[in-house]
Design a protein around this motif. Structure first.
Motif, PDB file in Angstrom:
ATOM      1  N   ALA A 109       0.830  -1.202   0.000  1.00  0.00           N
ATOM      2  CA  ALA A 109       0.000   0.000   0.000  1.00  0.00           C
ATOM      3  C   ALA A 109       0.866   1.255   0.000  1.00  0.00           C
ATOM      4  CB  ALA A 109      -0.932  -0.007   1.205  1.00  0.00           C
ATOM      5  N   PHE A 110       1.914   1.253   0.803  1.00  0.00           N
ATOM      6  CA  PHE A 110       2.797   2.423   0.815  1.00  0.00           C
ATOM      7  C   PHE A 110       3.592   2.540  -0.473  1.00  0.00           C
ATOM      8  CE2 PHE A 110       1.967   2.483   5.390  1.00  0.00           C
ATOM      9  CZ  PHE A 110       1.730   3.837   5.558  1.00  0.00           C
ATOM     10  N   LEU A 111       3.977   1.415  -1.063  1.00  0.00           N
ATOM     11  CA  LEU A 111       4.642   1.465  -2.372  1.00  0.00           C
ATOM     12  C   LEU A 111       3.704   2.051  -3.424  1.00  0.00           C
ATOM     13  CD1 LEU A 111       6.655  -1.877  -2.507  1.00  0.00           C
ATOM     14  CD2 LEU A 111       7.554   0.451  -2.354  1.00  0.00           C
ATOM     15  N   LEU A 112       2.426   1.722  -3.334  1.00  0.00           N
ATOM     16  CA  LEU A 112       1.434   2.300  -4.226  1.00  0.00           C
ATOM     17  C   LEU A 112       1.424   3.827  -4.097  1.00  0.00           C
ATOM     18  CD1 LEU A 112      -1.200   1.985  -6.057  1.00  0.00           C
ATOM     19  CD2 LEU A 112      -2.399   2.158  -3.879  1.00  0.00           C
ATOM     20  N   LEU A 113       1.450   4.314  -2.862  1.00  0.00           N
ATOM     21  CA  LEU A 113       1.474   5.767  -2.652  1.00  0.00           C
ATOM     22  C   LEU A 113       2.722   6.393  -3.253  1.00  0.00           C
ATOM     23  CD1 LEU A 113       0.179   6.210   1.004  1.00  0.00           C
ATOM     24  CD2 LEU A 113      -1.042   6.594  -1.124  1.00  0.00           C
ATOM     25  N   VAL A 114       3.856   5.738  -3.082  1.00  0.00           N
ATOM     26  CA  VAL A 114       5.118   6.264  -3.629  1.00  0.00           C
ATOM     27  C   VAL A 114       5.062   6.300  -5.155  1.00  0.00           C
ATOM     28  CG1 VAL A 114       7.579   5.762  -3.887  1.00  0.00           C
ATOM     29  CG2 VAL A 114       6.514   5.617  -1.643  1.00  0.00           C
ATOM     30  N   VAL A 115       4.571   5.236  -5.762  1.00  0.00           N
ATOM     31  CA  VAL A 115       4.490   5.177  -7.227  1.00  0.00           C
ATOM     32  C   VAL A 115       3.540   6.249  -7.748  1.00  0.00           C
ATOM     33  CG1 VAL A 115       3.652   3.755  -9.152  1.00  0.00           C
ATOM     34  CG2 VAL A 115       5.156   2.765  -7.423  1.00  0.00           C
ATOM     35  N   ILE A 116       2.413   6.418  -7.099  1.00  0.00           N
ATOM     36  CA  ILE A 116       1.449   7.434  -7.545  1.00  0.00           C
ATOM     37  C   ILE A 116       2.019   8.828  -7.363  1.00  0.00           C
ATOM     38  CG2 ILE A 116      -0.781   8.462  -6.965  1.00  0.00           C
ATOM     39  CD1 ILE A 116      -1.828   5.611  -6.739  1.00  0.00           C
ATOM     40  N   GLU A 117       2.724   9.051  -6.275  1.00  0.00           N
ATOM     41  CA  GLU A 117       3.355  10.358  -6.060  1.00  0.00           C
ATOM     42  C   GLU A 117       4.432  10.601  -7.111  1.00  0.00           C
ATOM     43  OE1 GLU A 117       3.984  14.041  -4.577  1.00  0.00           O
ATOM     44  OE2 GLU A 117       2.403  12.666  -3.955  1.00  0.00           O
TER      45      GLU A 117
ATOM     46  N   ALA B 291     -19.591   2.246  -0.625  1.00  0.00           N
ATOM     47  CA  ALA B 291     -20.524   3.259  -0.098  1.00  0.00           C
ATOM     48  C   ALA B 291     -19.796   4.584   0.101  1.00  0.00           C
ATOM     49  CB  ALA B 291     -21.137   2.783   1.208  1.00  0.00           C
ATOM     50  N   GLY B 292     -18.542   4.519   0.535  1.00  0.00           N
ATOM     51  CA  GLY B 292     -17.751   5.745   0.654  1.00  0.00           C
ATOM     52  C   GLY B 292     -17.592   6.441  -0.681  1.00  0.00           C
ATOM     53  N   ALA B 293     -17.383   5.668  -1.740  1.00  0.00           N
ATOM     54  CA  ALA B 293     -17.263   6.249  -3.077  1.00  0.00           C
ATOM     55  C   ALA B 293     -18.587   6.872  -3.519  1.00  0.00           C
ATOM     56  CB  ALA B 293     -16.820   5.180  -4.071  1.00  0.00           C
ATOM     57  N   VAL B 294     -19.694   6.205  -3.230  1.00  0.00           N
ATOM     58  CA  VAL B 294     -21.010   6.754  -3.570  1.00  0.00           C
ATOM     59  C   VAL B 294     -21.243   8.060  -2.824  1.00  0.00           C
ATOM     60  CG1 VAL B 294     -23.504   6.383  -3.294  1.00  0.00           C
ATOM     61  CG2 VAL B 294     -22.060   4.566  -4.219  1.00  0.00           C
ATOM     62  N   ILE B 295     -20.910   8.078  -1.547  1.00  0.00           N
ATOM     63  CA  ILE B 295     -21.093   9.301  -0.749  1.00  0.00           C
ATOM     64  C   ILE B 295     -20.202  10.421  -1.274  1.00  0.00           C
ATOM     65  CG2 ILE B 295     -20.733  10.316   1.533  1.00  0.00           C
ATOM     66  CD1 ILE B 295     -21.550   7.546   2.684  1.00  0.00           C
ATOM     67  N   PHE B 296     -18.963  10.093  -1.604  1.00  0.00           N
ATOM     68  CA  PHE B 296     -18.009  11.118  -2.052  1.00  0.00           C
ATOM     69  C   PHE B 296     -18.391  11.685  -3.413  1.00  0.00           C
ATOM     70  CE2 PHE B 296     -14.103  12.515  -4.141  1.00  0.00           C
ATOM     71  CZ  PHE B 296     -13.620  13.408  -3.202  1.00  0.00           C
ATOM     72  N   TYR B 297     -18.694  10.809  -4.363  1.00  0.00           N
ATOM     73  CA  TYR B 297     -18.930  11.269  -5.730  1.00  0.00           C
ATOM     74  C   TYR B 297     -20.363  11.684  -6.016  1.00  0.00           C
ATOM     75  CZ  TYR B 297     -14.267   9.890  -7.113  1.00  0.00           C
ATOM     76  OH  TYR B 297     -12.911   9.794  -7.231  1.00  0.00           O
ATOM     77  N   GLY B 298     -21.332  11.105  -5.343  1.00  0.00           N
ATOM     78  CA  GLY B 298     -22.708  11.425  -5.680  1.00  0.00           C
ATOM     79  C   GLY B 298     -23.557  11.831  -4.513  1.00  0.00           C
TER      80      GLY B 298
ATOM     81  N   PRO C  21      -9.812   7.775  -5.308  1.00  0.00           N
ATOM     82  CA  PRO C  21      -9.595   6.359  -5.653  1.00  0.00           C
ATOM     83  C   PRO C  21      -8.299   5.810  -5.054  1.00  0.00           C
ATOM     84  CG  PRO C  21     -10.308   7.548  -7.591  1.00  0.00           C
ATOM     85  CD  PRO C  21     -10.071   8.561  -6.513  1.00  0.00           C
ATOM     86  N   VAL C  22      -7.280   6.636  -4.971  1.00  0.00           N
ATOM     87  CA  VAL C  22      -6.024   6.206  -4.338  1.00  0.00           C
ATOM     88  C   VAL C  22      -6.270   5.945  -2.853  1.00  0.00           C
ATOM     89  CG1 VAL C  22      -3.697   6.941  -3.692  1.00  0.00           C
ATOM     90  CG2 VAL C  22      -4.531   7.328  -6.003  1.00  0.00           C
ATOM     91  N   PHE C  23      -7.032   6.810  -2.214  1.00  0.00           N
ATOM     92  CA  PHE C  23      -7.406   6.624  -0.815  1.00  0.00           C
ATOM     93  C   PHE C  23      -8.124   5.294  -0.635  1.00  0.00           C
ATOM     94  CE2 PHE C  23     -11.074   6.958   2.057  1.00  0.00           C
ATOM     95  CZ  PHE C  23     -10.453   7.193   3.276  1.00  0.00           C
ATOM     96  N   LEU C  24      -9.110   5.004  -1.507  1.00  0.00           N
ATOM     97  CA  LEU C  24      -9.850   3.747  -1.416  1.00  0.00           C
ATOM     98  C   LEU C  24      -8.939   2.540  -1.624  1.00  0.00           C
ATOM     99  CD1 LEU C  24     -13.132   4.586  -3.368  1.00  0.00           C
ATOM    100  CD2 LEU C  24     -12.827   4.399  -0.896  1.00  0.00           C
TER     101      LEU C  24
END
Length: 129
Positions: free
Chosen positions: A16-24, A82-89, A38-41
């Motif tokens: 998960a932390f490697l994912l953050l590094v790659v995205i950054e 559900a978090g994505a639904v709340i955030f986006y819509g 989506p990165v947070f999710l």
């Protein structure tokens, strides 16, 4: 000695932390880009459920039964969805119900159902042994 569960959890957190590094490093998620949520999710999905998903797919019980791992992964997927639904819509409506209200209702029902299901499974396990 480190248990198999612990080793897999550590690997999931490192991934998960490697994912953050790659995205950054790739520059995604900066400015007005919609990538941060989506990165947070994905990050929290990996940290909280990555090891359980991996061990459930492999069918390894370890400290937690495989069925309980699948229930946890399903609950986490519903909560993140559900978090994505709340955030986006959240401000949109379906009929007269706002999606934010529907999302929060899904979160509450999912958590209650998860705890009831785990309680019943734990009770049945204790009675069969």
């Amino acid at each position: 000695m480190v248990s198999r569960d612990t080793a897999v959890h550590i690997c999931a957190v490192v991934a998960a932390f490697l994912l953050l590094v790659v995205i950054e490093y790739a520059g995604a998620g900066s400015g007005a880009d919609p990538a941060p949520f989506p990165v947070f999710l994905l990050f929290y999905g990996l940290v909280l459920g990555g090891a359980h998903l991996y061990l459930a797919i492999r069918g390894e019980s370890g400290l937690v039964p495989v069925e309980a791992r699948w229930r946890y992964v399903a609950m986490l997927a519903v909560l993140l969805g559900a978090g994505a639904v709340i955030f986006y819509g959240g401000d949109r409506t379906v009929g007269t119900v706002r999606l934010e209200q529907l999302g929060f209702a899904i979160v509450v029902v999912t958590i209650v159902a998860y705890f009831l299901t785990e309680s019943i499974a734990g009770y049945r396990e204790s009675r069969s042994g």
